[in-house]
Motif scaffolding. Sequence first.
Motif, PDB file in Angstrom:
ATOM      1  N   ARG A  38      73.912   0.469-113.250  1.00 54.64           N
ATOM      2  CA  ARG A  38      74.223   0.943-114.587  1.00 54.64           C
ATOM      3  C   ARG A  38      73.687   2.359-114.771  1.00 54.64           C
ATOM      4  N   GLN A  39      74.343   3.078-115.680  1.00 52.91           N
ATOM      5  CA  GLN A  39      73.982   4.468-115.905  1.00 52.91           C
ATOM      6  C   GLN A  39      74.156   4.823-117.372  1.00 52.91           C
ATOM      7  N   VAL A  40      73.074   5.305-117.948  1.00 58.66           N
ATOM      8  CA  VAL A  40      73.134   5.857-119.290  1.00 58.66           C
ATOM      9  C   VAL A  40      73.604   7.307-119.154  1.00 58.66           C
ATOM     10  N   PRO A  41      74.560   7.740-119.940  1.00 56.29           N
ATOM     11  CA  PRO A  41      75.040   9.130-119.834  1.00 56.29           C
ATOM     12  C   PRO A  41      73.888  10.123-119.858  1.00 56.29           C
ATOM     13  N   GLY A  42      73.900  11.031-118.889  1.00 58.88           N
ATOM     14  CA  GLY A  42      72.860  12.042-118.802  1.00 58.88           C
ATOM     15  C   GLY A  42      71.641  11.614-118.025  1.00 58.88           C
ATOM     16  N   LYS A  43      71.638  10.351-117.565  1.00 65.97           N
ATOM     17  CA  LYS A  43      70.491   9.856-116.811  1.00 65.97           C
ATOM     18  C   LYS A  43      70.947   9.346-115.454  1.00 65.97           C
ATOM     19  N   THR A  91      72.482  -0.797-123.054  1.00 70.12           N
ATOM     20  CA  THR A  91      73.670   0.028-123.237  1.00 70.12           C
ATOM     21  C   THR A  91      73.798   1.025-122.094  1.00 70.12           C
ATOM     22  N   ALA A  92      74.946   0.998-121.424  1.00 69.45           N
ATOM     23  CA  ALA A  92      75.166   1.854-120.258  1.00 69.45           C
ATOM     24  C   ALA A  92      76.581   1.640-119.753  1.00 69.45           C
ATOM     25  N   VAL A  93      76.989   2.496-118.836  1.00 64.00           N
ATOM     26  CA  VAL A  93      78.197   2.245-118.061  1.00 64.00           C
ATOM     27  C   VAL A  93      77.770   1.451-116.834  1.00 64.00           C
ATOM     28  N   TYR A  94      78.435   0.328-116.623  1.00 61.34           N
ATOM     29  CA  TYR A  94      78.103  -0.554-115.515  1.00 61.34           C
ATOM     30  C   TYR A  94      79.134  -0.394-114.403  1.00 61.34           C
ATOM     31  N   GLY A 110      83.493   1.266-107.727  1.00 65.43           N
ATOM     32  CA  GLY A 110      84.579   1.110-108.672  1.00 65.43           C
ATOM     33  C   GLY A 110      84.339   2.010-109.877  1.00 65.43           C
ATOM     34  N   GLN A 111      85.328   2.062-110.743  1.00 64.57           N
ATOM     35  CA  GLN A 111      85.103   2.804-111.977  1.00 64.57           C
ATOM     36  C   GLN A 111      84.201   1.980-112.872  1.00 64.57           C
ATOM     37  N   GLY A 112      83.543   2.578-113.787  1.00 64.55           N
ATOM     38  CA  GLY A 112      82.593   1.868-114.620  1.00 64.55           C
ATOM     39  C   GLY A 112      83.241   1.206-115.816  1.00 64.55           C
ATOM     40  N   THR A 113      82.469   0.304-116.411  1.00 66.65           N
ATOM     41  CA  THR A 113      82.884  -0.322-117.658  1.00 66.65           C
ATOM     42  C   THR A 113      81.723  -0.191-118.637  1.00 66.65           C
ATOM     43  N   LEU A 114      82.026   0.264-119.847  1.00 65.44           N
ATOM     44  CA  LEU A 114      80.979   0.593-120.812  1.00 65.44           C
ATOM     45  C   LEU A 114      80.532  -0.651-121.575  1.00 65.44           C
ATOM     46  N   VAL A 115      79.233  -0.843-121.613  1.00 63.97           N
ATOM     47  CA  VAL A 115      78.618  -1.896-122.413  1.00 63.97           C
ATOM     48  C   VAL A 115      77.783  -1.225-123.499  1.00 63.97           C
ATOM     49  N   THR A 116      78.076  -1.557-124.736  1.00 63.26           N
ATOM     50  CA  THR A 116      77.332  -1.010-125.870  1.00 63.26           C
ATOM     51  C   THR A 116      76.705  -2.152-126.634  1.00 63.26           C
ATOM     52  N   VAL A 117      75.384  -2.118-126.745  1.00 66.35           N
ATOM     53  CA  VAL A 117      74.663  -3.159-127.477  1.00 66.35           C
ATOM     54  C   VAL A 117      74.124  -2.529-128.759  1.00 66.35           C
ATOM     55  N   SER A 118      74.700  -2.923-129.857  1.00 65.37           N
ATOM     56  CA  SER A 118      74.348  -2.306-131.133  1.00 65.37           C
ATOM     57  C   SER A 118      74.720  -3.223-132.265  1.00 65.37           C
ATOM     58  N   SER A 119      73.940  -3.148-133.338  1.00 66.38           N
ATOM     59  CA  SER A 119      74.264  -3.918-134.535  1.00 66.38           C
ATOM     60  C   SER A 119      75.080  -3.065-135.506  1.00 66.38           C
TER      61      SER A 119
END
Length: 119
Positions: A38-43, A91-94, A110-119
């Motif tokens: 997984r990768q957080v944008p910019g990290k 939260t990251a691109v997996y 493979g290409q990533g899939t975005l997971v966003t964990v937020s209320s």
Amino acid sequence: DVQLQASGGGLVQPGGSLRLSCHASGFEFDEFVIGWFRQVPGKERHWVSCIEKADGRTLYSEDIEGRFTVSAVFSENTVYLRMNNLKPEDTAVYYCAAREIGNTQYDYWGQGTLVTVSS
């Protein structure tokens, strides 16, 4: 050609669950390890988990162990990452990736899939 395609990402509330899928083709699972990153944008991208058909072994990073489960239906060329009790910091691109057994580097992505964990 080796191909991997991750899917199943989306928006989920904290404490919720998601199951990611990685459909793989072009190689023999007996000879490869499938990993999740997984990768957080910019990290930097970080390893999360992996599964190896040859010996049935599964491994997890410490920050997700006990909450995530990697599994596979090898006859359907699909590897899963079940994610429970999700936290905002998940939260990251997996990405799913493959490496040959004995190699340390994952050569196929493979290409990533975005997971966003937020209320």
